[in-house]
Design a protein around this motif. Structure first.
Motif, PDB file in Angstrom:
ATOM      1  N   ARG A  35     -44.409  -4.505  40.449  1.00 20.44           N
ATOM      2  CA  ARG A  35     -43.067  -4.972  39.968  1.00 20.44           C
ATOM      3  C   ARG A  35     -43.115  -4.317  38.669  1.00 20.44           C
ATOM      4  N   PHE A  36     -41.714  -3.892  38.314  1.00 22.50           N
ATOM      5  CA  PHE A  36     -41.212  -3.819  37.043  1.00 22.50           C
ATOM      6  C   PHE A  36     -39.602  -4.115  36.690  1.00 22.50           C
ATOM      7  N   ILE A  37     -39.397  -4.443  35.364  1.00 18.57           N
ATOM      8  CA  ILE A  37     -37.989  -4.819  35.140  1.00 18.57           C
ATOM      9  C   ILE A  37     -37.461  -3.350  34.354  1.00 18.57           C
ATOM     10  N   CYS A  38     -36.417  -3.332  35.007  1.00 16.67           N
ATOM     11  CA  CYS A  38     -35.328  -1.985  34.357  1.00 16.67           C
ATOM     12  C   CYS A  38     -34.096  -2.816  34.031  1.00 16.67           C
ATOM     13  N   THR A  39     -33.470  -1.808  33.153  1.00 19.24           N
ATOM     14  CA  THR A  39     -32.252  -2.092  32.735  1.00 19.24           C
ATOM     15  C   THR A  39     -31.365  -0.973  33.393  1.00 19.24           C
ATOM     16  N   ILE A  40     -30.190  -1.420  33.744  1.00 17.50           N
ATOM     17  CA  ILE A  40     -29.033  -0.454  33.996  1.00 17.50           C
ATOM     18  C   ILE A  40     -27.834  -0.346  33.024  1.00 17.50           C
ATOM     19  N   GLU A  41     -27.652   0.777  32.588  1.00 16.94           N
ATOM     20  CA  GLU A  41     -26.390   0.806  31.775  1.00 16.94           C
ATOM     21  C   GLU A  41     -25.553   1.708  32.388  1.00 16.94           C
ATOM     22  N   ALA A  42     -24.198   1.412  32.144  1.00 18.65           N
ATOM     23  CA  ALA A  42     -23.237   1.893  33.033  1.00 18.65           C
ATOM     24  C   ALA A  42     -21.868   1.638  32.373  1.00 18.65           C
ATOM     25  N   ALA A  43     -20.943   2.604  32.390  1.00 17.90           N
ATOM     26  CA  ALA A  43     -19.527   2.464  31.698  1.00 17.90           C
ATOM     27  C   ALA A  43     -18.812   1.261  32.468  1.00 17.90           C
ATOM     28  N   THR A  44     -18.827   1.105  33.833  1.00 19.99           N
ATOM     29  CA  THR A  44     -18.194   0.181  34.640  1.00 19.99           C
ATOM     30  C   THR A  44     -19.118  -0.430  35.385  1.00 19.99           C
ATOM     31  N   THR A  45     -18.772  -1.779  35.815  1.00 21.29           N
ATOM     32  CA  THR A  45     -19.372  -2.621  36.752  1.00 21.29           C
ATOM     33  C   THR A  45     -19.608  -1.914  38.104  1.00 21.29           C
ATOM     34  N   ASP A  46     -18.398  -1.169  38.543  1.00 22.04           N
ATOM     35  CA  ASP A  46     -18.698  -0.367  39.915  1.00 22.04           C
ATOM     36  C   ASP A  46     -19.683   0.840  39.712  1.00 22.04           C
ATOM     37  N   ASP A  47     -19.938   1.180  38.565  1.00 20.23           N
ATOM     38  CA  ASP A  47     -21.032   2.093  38.200  1.00 20.23           C
ATOM     39  C   ASP A  47     -22.495   1.650  38.265  1.00 20.23           C
ATOM     40  N   GLU A  48     -22.354   0.445  37.722  1.00 22.20           N
ATOM     41  CA  GLU A  48     -23.597  -0.332  37.820  1.00 22.20           C
ATOM     42  C   GLU A  48     -24.080  -0.801  39.169  1.00 22.20           C
ATOM     43  N   VAL A  49     -23.210  -1.151  39.905  1.00 19.31           N
ATOM     44  CA  VAL A  49     -23.470  -1.479  41.485  1.00 19.31           C
ATOM     45  C   VAL A  49     -24.137  -0.132  42.020  1.00 19.31           C
ATOM     46  N   ARG A  50     -23.237   1.026  41.867  1.00 16.96           N
ATOM     47  CA  ARG A  50     -23.750   2.327  42.470  1.00 16.96           C
ATOM     48  C   ARG A  50     -25.243   2.431  41.941  1.00 16.96           C
TER      49      ARG A  50
END
Length: 74
Positions: A35-50
């Motif tokens: 297991r590992f923890i990651c962060t997602i960084e994106a300009a929009t919520t749609d980009d985060e979902v992608r």
């Protein structure tokens, strides 16, 4: 900018699975449980979902869970 924390459960021996995706940064890893923890960084919520879907569809990934979402954390 939007940020999310995700828990990734990798297949055994595949902890590097998400480290190759731009916008996804692995942090805390636990090789004993794959297991590992990651962060997602994106300009929009749609980009985060992608990005979340991209990680979850990797062959080396067993499961992905959203831990926290920070929309438009300017």
């Amino acid at each position: 900018m939007n940020y999310s924390a995700i828990l990734v459960i990798a297949r055994p021996g595949r902890l590097e699975a998400a480290s190759r995706i731009e916008g996804v940064e692995p942090h805390q890893t636990d090789p004993a449980t794959n297991r590992f923890i990651c962060t997602i960084e994106a300009a929009t919520t749609d980009d985060e979902v992608r990005l979340f879907r991209t990680v979850s569809e990797l062959a080396d990934v067993f499961d992905v869970s959203l831990i926290e979402h920070r929309p438009d954390a300017s």
